[in-house]
Design a protein around this motif. Structure first.
Motif, PDB file in Angstrom:
ATOM      1  N   TYR A 103       0.821  -1.206   0.000  1.00 31.32           N
ATOM      2  CA  TYR A 103       0.000   0.000   0.000  1.00 31.32           C
ATOM      3  C   TYR A 103       0.858   1.259   0.000  1.00 31.32           C
ATOM      4  CZ  TYR A 103       0.987   0.581   5.010  1.00 31.32           C
ATOM      5  OH  TYR A 103       1.600   0.774   6.222  1.00 31.32           O
ATOM      6  N   GLU A 104       0.189   2.372  -0.292  1.00 26.45           N
ATOM      7  CA  GLU A 104       0.839   3.681  -0.305  1.00 26.45           C
ATOM      8  C   GLU A 104      -0.047   4.672   0.446  1.00 26.45           C
ATOM      9  OE1 GLU A 104       2.105   7.156  -3.544  1.00 26.45           O
ATOM     10  OE2 GLU A 104       1.441   5.162  -4.219  1.00 26.45           O
ATOM     11  N   ILE A 105       0.551   5.456   1.317  1.00 25.54           N
ATOM     12  CA  ILE A 105      -0.185   6.493   2.036  1.00 25.54           C
ATOM     13  C   ILE A 105      -0.182   7.762   1.185  1.00 25.54           C
ATOM     14  CG2 ILE A 105      -0.280   7.918   4.105  1.00 25.54           C
ATOM     15  CD1 ILE A 105       1.118   5.629   5.588  1.00 25.54           C
ATOM     16  N   ILE A 106      -1.365   8.303   0.928  1.00 22.92           N
ATOM     17  CA  ILE A 106      -1.490   9.525   0.113  1.00 22.92           C
ATOM     18  C   ILE A 106      -1.774  10.730   1.005  1.00 22.92           C
ATOM     19  CG2 ILE A 106      -2.687  10.634  -1.817  1.00 22.92           C
ATOM     20  CD1 ILE A 106      -1.199   8.102  -2.655  1.00 22.92           C
ATOM     21  N   ASN A 107      -2.832  10.640   1.779  1.00 23.96           N
ATOM     22  CA  ASN A 107      -3.265  11.740   2.638  1.00 23.96           C
ATOM     23  C   ASN A 107      -3.549  11.189   4.030  1.00 23.96           C
ATOM     24  OD1 ASN A 107      -4.547  13.827   3.991  1.00 23.96           O
ATOM     25  ND2 ASN A 107      -6.136  14.157   2.435  1.00 23.96           N
ATOM     26  N   GLU A 108      -2.685  11.507   4.985  1.00 26.96           N
ATOM     27  CA  GLU A 108      -2.814  10.936   6.333  1.00 26.96           C
ATOM     28  C   GLU A 108      -4.064  11.424   7.057  1.00 26.96           C
ATOM     29  OE1 GLU A 108       0.743  11.603   8.505  1.00 26.96           O
ATOM     30  OE2 GLU A 108       1.910  10.151   7.345  1.00 26.96           O
ATOM     31  N   GLU A 109      -4.667  12.503   6.584  1.00 24.66           N
ATOM     32  CA  GLU A 109      -5.868  13.025   7.229  1.00 24.66           C
ATOM     33  C   GLU A 109      -7.140  12.377   6.701  1.00 24.66           C
ATOM     34  OE1 GLU A 109      -5.598  15.143   9.733  1.00 24.66           O
ATOM     35  OE2 GLU A 109      -3.410  15.074   9.466  1.00 24.66           O
ATOM     36  N   SER A 110      -7.056  11.729   5.549  1.00 29.06           N
ATOM     37  CA  SER A 110      -8.251  11.182   4.897  1.00 29.06           C
ATOM     38  C   SER A 110      -8.790   9.969   5.641  1.00 29.06           C
ATOM     39  CB  SER A 110      -7.938  10.803   3.448  1.00 29.06           C
ATOM     40  OG  SER A 110      -9.032  10.122   2.855  1.00 29.06           O
ATOM     41  N   ASN A 111     -10.075   9.748   5.471  1.00 31.89           N
ATOM     42  CA  ASN A 111     -10.746   8.596   6.102  1.00 31.89           C
ATOM     43  C   ASN A 111     -11.022   7.485   5.095  1.00 31.89           C
ATOM     44  OD1 ASN A 111     -12.689  10.422   4.866  1.00 31.89           O
ATOM     45  ND2 ASN A 111     -14.271   9.054   5.669  1.00 31.89           N
ATOM     46  N   ILE A 112     -10.498   7.617   3.860  1.00 31.86           N
ATOM     47  CA  ILE A 112     -10.837   6.678   2.778  1.00 31.86           C
ATOM     48  C   ILE A 112      -9.622   5.843   2.387  1.00 31.86           C
ATOM     49  CG2 ILE A 112     -11.524   6.482   0.351  1.00 31.86           C
ATOM     50  CD1 ILE A 112     -13.249   8.962   0.765  1.00 31.86           C
ATOM     51  N   ALA A 113      -9.855   4.527   2.238  1.00 32.22           N
ATOM     52  CA  ALA A 113      -8.845   3.619   1.685  1.00 32.22           C
ATOM     53  C   ALA A 113      -9.433   2.930   0.460  1.00 32.22           C
ATOM     54  CB  ALA A 113      -8.432   2.587   2.720  1.00 32.22           C
ATOM     55  N   ILE A 114      -8.593   2.697  -0.535  1.00 37.15           N
ATOM     56  CA  ILE A 114      -9.028   1.980  -1.740  1.00 37.15           C
ATOM     57  C   ILE A 114      -8.196   0.715  -1.875  1.00 37.15           C
ATOM     58  CG2 ILE A 114      -9.250   2.035  -4.250  1.00 37.15           C
ATOM     59  CD1 ILE A 114      -9.499   5.038  -4.114  1.00 37.15           C
ATOM     60  N   ALA A 115      -8.881  -0.430  -1.988  1.00 41.59           N
ATOM     61  CA  ALA A 115      -8.221  -1.698  -2.295  1.00 41.59           C
ATOM     62  C   ALA A 115      -8.432  -1.964  -3.779  1.00 41.59           C
ATOM     63  CB  ALA A 115      -8.791  -2.824  -1.458  1.00 41.59           C
ATOM     64  N   THR A 116      -7.350  -1.922  -4.552  1.00 41.03           N
ATOM     65  CA  THR A 116      -7.459  -2.117  -6.002  1.00 41.03           C
ATOM     66  C   THR A 116      -7.372  -3.592  -6.388  1.00 41.03           C
ATOM     67  OG1 THR A 116      -5.087  -1.866  -6.409  1.00 41.03           O
ATOM     68  CG2 THR A 116      -6.404   0.153  -6.356  1.00 41.03           C
ATOM     69  N   LEU A 117      -7.311  -4.461  -5.386  1.00 40.18           N
ATOM     70  CA  LEU A 117      -7.273  -5.909  -5.598  1.00 40.18           C
ATOM     71  C   LEU A 117      -6.089  -6.263  -6.500  1.00 40.18           C
ATOM     72  CD1 LEU A 117     -11.128  -6.374  -5.993  1.00 40.18           C
ATOM     73  CD2 LEU A 117      -9.776  -6.417  -3.898  1.00 40.18           C
ATOM     74  N   TRP A 118      -6.321  -6.819  -7.699  1.00 41.28           N
ATOM     75  CA  TRP A 118      -5.227  -7.233  -8.584  1.00 41.28           C
ATOM     76  C   TRP A 118      -4.788  -6.140  -9.562  1.00 41.28           C
ATOM     77  CZ3 TRP A 118      -2.856 -12.173  -8.872  1.00 41.28           C
ATOM     78  CH2 TRP A 118      -3.349 -13.110  -7.946  1.00 41.28           C
ATOM     79  N   THR A 119      -5.476  -5.023  -9.575  1.00 44.61           N
ATOM     80  CA  THR A 119      -5.163  -3.950 -10.521  1.00 44.61           C
ATOM     81  C   THR A 119      -4.008  -3.093 -10.013  1.00 44.61           C
ATOM     82  OG1 THR A 119      -7.453  -3.887 -11.291  1.00 44.61           O
ATOM     83  CG2 THR A 119      -6.121  -1.932 -11.710  1.00 44.61           C
ATOM     84  N   ASN A 120      -3.129  -2.694 -10.913  1.00 43.89           N
ATOM     85  CA  ASN A 120      -1.998  -1.842 -10.555  1.00 43.89           C
ATOM     86  C   ASN A 120      -2.501  -0.528  -9.970  1.00 43.89           C
ATOM     87  OD1 ASN A 120       0.278   0.005 -10.734  1.00 43.89           O
ATOM     88  ND2 ASN A 120       1.232  -1.498 -12.091  1.00 43.89           N
ATOM     89  N   THR A 121      -1.959  -0.166  -8.818  1.00 48.59           N
ATOM     90  CA  THR A 121      -2.421   1.058  -8.141  1.00 48.59           C
ATOM     91  C   THR A 121      -2.126   2.309  -8.975  1.00 48.59           C
ATOM     92  OG1 THR A 121      -0.336   1.153  -6.899  1.00 48.59           O
ATOM     93  CG2 THR A 121      -2.204   0.080  -5.829  1.00 48.59           C
ATOM     94  N   LYS A 122      -1.072   2.271  -9.770  1.00 56.58           N
ATOM     95  CA  LYS A 122      -0.735   3.439 -10.603  1.00 56.58           C
ATOM     96  C   LYS A 122      -1.858   3.742 -11.584  1.00 56.58           C
ATOM     97  CE  LYS A 122       4.296   2.915 -10.425  1.00 56.58           C
ATOM     98  NZ  LYS A 122       5.539   2.674 -11.227  1.00 56.58           N
ATOM     99  N   GLN A 123      -2.492   2.681 -12.094  1.00 52.34           N
ATOM    100  CA  GLN A 123      -3.602   2.862 -13.036  1.00 52.34           C
ATOM    101  C   GLN A 123      -4.747   3.608 -12.373  1.00 52.34           C
ATOM    102  OE1 GLN A 123      -5.095  -0.782 -14.879  1.00 52.34           O
ATOM    103  NE2 GLN A 123      -7.143   0.113 -14.989  1.00 52.34           N
ATOM    104  N   ILE A 124      -5.089   3.218 -11.140  1.00 52.36           N
ATOM    105  CA  ILE A 124      -6.209   3.848 -10.427  1.00 52.36           C
ATOM    106  C   ILE A 124      -5.853   5.273 -10.038  1.00 52.36           C
ATOM    107  CG2 ILE A 124      -7.815   3.639  -8.497  1.00 52.36           C
ATOM    108  CD1 ILE A 124      -7.972   1.402 -10.637  1.00 52.36           C
ATOM    109  N   LYS A 125      -4.614   5.499  -9.639  1.00 52.24           N
ATOM    110  CA  LYS A 125      -4.181   6.855  -9.283  1.00 52.24           C
ATOM    111  C   LYS A 125      -4.300   7.787 -10.481  1.00 52.24           C
ATOM    112  CE  LYS A 125      -0.372   7.245  -6.885  1.00 52.24           C
ATOM    113  NZ  LYS A 125       1.030   6.975  -6.471  1.00 52.24           N
ATOM    114  N   THR A 126      -3.949   7.301 -11.658  1.00 49.45           N
ATOM    115  CA  THR A 126      -4.078   8.105 -12.873  1.00 49.45           C
ATOM    116  C   THR A 126      -5.534   8.415 -13.161  1.00 49.45           C
ATOM    117  OG1 THR A 126      -2.080   7.101 -13.802  1.00 49.45           O
ATOM    118  CG2 THR A 126      -3.575   8.173 -15.343  1.00 49.45           C
TER     119      THR A 126
END
Length: 414
Positions: free
Chosen positions: A5-28
Motif C-alpha cells: 500500500y501507499e499512504i497519500i493523505n494521512e488526514e483522509s478517512n478513505i482507503a481503496i483496495a485495487t485488488l489485482w489492478t496496478n495502483t498506478k492505473q487507479i491513481k491516474t
C-alpha cells in the motif's frame, strides 16, 4: 506477504483496495481526487486480508474501504464476507482487533463499476464519503506471525515425475507426497496421500536406471503378464491391446525400436514399496523385450517404463523418517536431467532474443522463435507444452531474462 500500500493523505478517512489492478492505473484515473484518498493498495489473497487489517489497525482514521479493481480469484468476496459476518479463512491477528475494525469500517463494493470502466462512480463515491475527522478506534501496532503449514487441506490430483534414475524418482515421489499430500485417516492407519502420480523412467537414455546392477535372479517376474503381453505383441507388434489385468493393469506397446510399458497401481506405500515395484516392472519390460527379440530375431529395446499410482501414500508414523530421507538426498534436486522434449539455444541480436528449439539427440532445428520483449516471451511460452521438467522451464526463464537485461549476453555464462 505485507499489504502492498501507499499512504497519500494521512488526514483522509478513505482507503481503496485495487485488488489485482496496478495502483498506478487507479491513481491516474483519479487525477486530483487522489489527494482525498488516505491509503491505496493491492490485495490478492485471503491471507493478505490479515495484512490489510493490520494496516487499518494502525491507521485508525480510516472508516471507509472502497473495492475498485480486477478481482481474479474472488478476494473481494472474502473481504465483504469478513466485514458482514466476521468470517475469514485464516485469522492471524487478535480477534478483538479484527472485530474493532469490522465495526468501524464500512465497505463499498465498486468491482462491477470497474468492469464497466465507470470511473465516475469511483470519483463520486470518494467525494460523498470524504469526511476527515477524529479517529474512530485506537491505533494499534499489530505484528503477524504465520507458522509454515506442512499438510495440504484439499486433495490434489495429477503430477508427472520424469526420470532416468529410479532412486531419484523415489526421492521426488516422497517429496511430492510430503509437500502436497493430504492426511487421510483409515481404520487401521493414517496416511499422507497424493492422487494420480505418473512416473516415467526413460530407458532410452540409460541401461541401468536403478543406478547399479541388479541381481535379476532374485527378481520376481509376473509370468502371466510376460506371456500375455509377449503373445499379443508377437501376433501384432502394432496393437494397443497388449494388456494384462490382475493385481495391476499392465499395458505394453511397441513404437519404433522401443517397447514401452505402463503399469496402473491403485495404491502404493511409496516409502516402503517403490523400490520393489519399479524393479519388478522394469524387469518385466526387459524380459518381454528379450522374449520378442528371441522369437523374431528382432532388435527392440526397453523404452519408457511408466507407473501410474492412483493413491500414493506414506504412513503418518513414517513421515518424520521420510522427511529425513529426502533431506539426506537433497543433492539430487540439483542434478541435471535432459528434457526429452528438446533443448533451447538462446542468443541476442539487435535487441531481440532469438530462441532455437532443437531435438535432444541430433540437435536438429525444430523451430525458431524471436521475441522483442521479456513479457512477449513470457506470454508465449508460459502455457505451451515445451517442457517435461520444471527445472527446464525455470532454466529457460532465467536465461531469457538475462538475455533481455544484459547488453552482451552469452548463454550459460554469468
Amino acid at each position: 506477504m505485507p499489504f502492498n500500500y501507499e499512504i497519500i493523505n494521512e488526514e483522509s478517512n478513505i482507503a481503496i483496495a485495487t485488488l489485482w489492478t496496478n495502483t498506478k492505473q487507479i491513481k491516474t484515473t483519479l487525477g486530483n481526487t487522489i489527494n482525498k484518498v488516505g491509503i491505496i493498495g493491492n490485495i490478492y489473497t485471503p491471507i493478505g486480508i490479515n495484512h490489510m487489517l493490520t494496516t487499518l489497525a494502525k491507521h485508525n482514521n480510516i472508516n471507509t474501504l472502497i473495492l475498485y479493481g480486477t478481482d481474479i480469484n474472488g478476494i473481494g468476496d472474502y473481504i465483504i464476507q469478513f466485514f458482514k459476518e466476521g468470517k475469514i479463512p485464516k485469522l492471524l491477528i487478535p480477534k478483538e482487533v479484527a472485530e474493532e475494525i469490522r465495526k468501524t469500517v464500512k465497505v463499498i463494493d465498486l468491482r462491477n463499476e470497474y468492469k464497466t470502466n465507470n470511473n465516475q462512480a469511483l470519483l463520486k463515491t470518494i467525494e460523498e464519503n470524504y469526511k476527515p475527522g477524529n479517529p474512530t478506534r485506537p491505533s494499534r501496532e499489530i505484528t503477524i506471525k504465520e507458522e509454515p503449514k506442512n499438510n495440504w487441506e484439499t486433495p490434489l490430483m495429477g503430477a508427472l515425475i520424469y526420470e532416468t534414475n529410479t532412486y531419484r524418482a523415489w526421492i521426488k515421489l516422497i517429496d511430492l507426497i510430503l509437500r502436497f499430500g493430504v492426511t487421510k485417516e483409515l481404520p487401521n492407519n493414517t496416511y499422507r496421500e497424493f492422487l494420480g502420480v505418473n512416473i516415467i523412467i526413460d530407458g532410452t537414455k540409460t541401461t541401468t536406471p536403478m543406478g547399479r546392477p541388479i541381481n535379476e535372479k532374485q527378481i520376481k517376474i509376473n509370468k502371466e503378464a510376460l506371456e500375455t503381453i509377449t503373445n499379443t505383441l508377437s501376433e501384432n507388434p502394432y496393437t494397443t491391446n497388449a494388456i494384462h489385468k490382475n493385481e495391476y493393469l499392465i499395458q505394453g506397446i511397441i513404437t519404433g525400436d522401443y517397447y514401452n510399458q505402463t503399469t496402473y497401481i491403485p495404491t502404493l506405500d511409496a516409502f516402503n514399496e517403490w523400490c520393489k515395484t519399479i524393479i519388478e516392472q522394469w524387469a518385466l519390460a526387459k524380459a518381454i523385450v528379450e522374449e520378442i527379440n528371441k522369437r523374431f530375431n528382432a532388435w527392440y529395446k526397453v523404452g519408457n517404463v511408466g507407473i501410474i499410482i492412483f493413491s500414493a501414500r506414506i504412513k503418518e508414523d513414517q513421515v518424520s523418517k521420510a522427511q529425513d530421507f529426502v533431506k539426506r538426498n537433497e543433492a539430487i534436486f540439483r542434478e541435471f536431467i535432459e528434457d526429452p522434449r528438446g533443448n533451447f539455444t538462446i542468443e541476442k541480436q539487435n535487441g531481440q532474443v532469438i530462441i532455437e528449439h532443437r531435438y535432444p539427440k541430433t540437435h536438429e532445428l525444430i523451430e525458431k522463435l524471436t521475441f522483442n520483449t521479456l513479457n512477449q516471451a513470457y506470454n508465449y511460452l508460459k502455457n505451451r507444452n515445451y517442457f517435461t521438467t520444471y527445472s527446464h522451464a525455470l532454466y529457460l526463464g532465467k536465461e531469457i531474462t538475462r538475455a533481455f537485461l544484459e547488453e552482451y549476453y552469452t548463454q550459460d555464462k554469468e
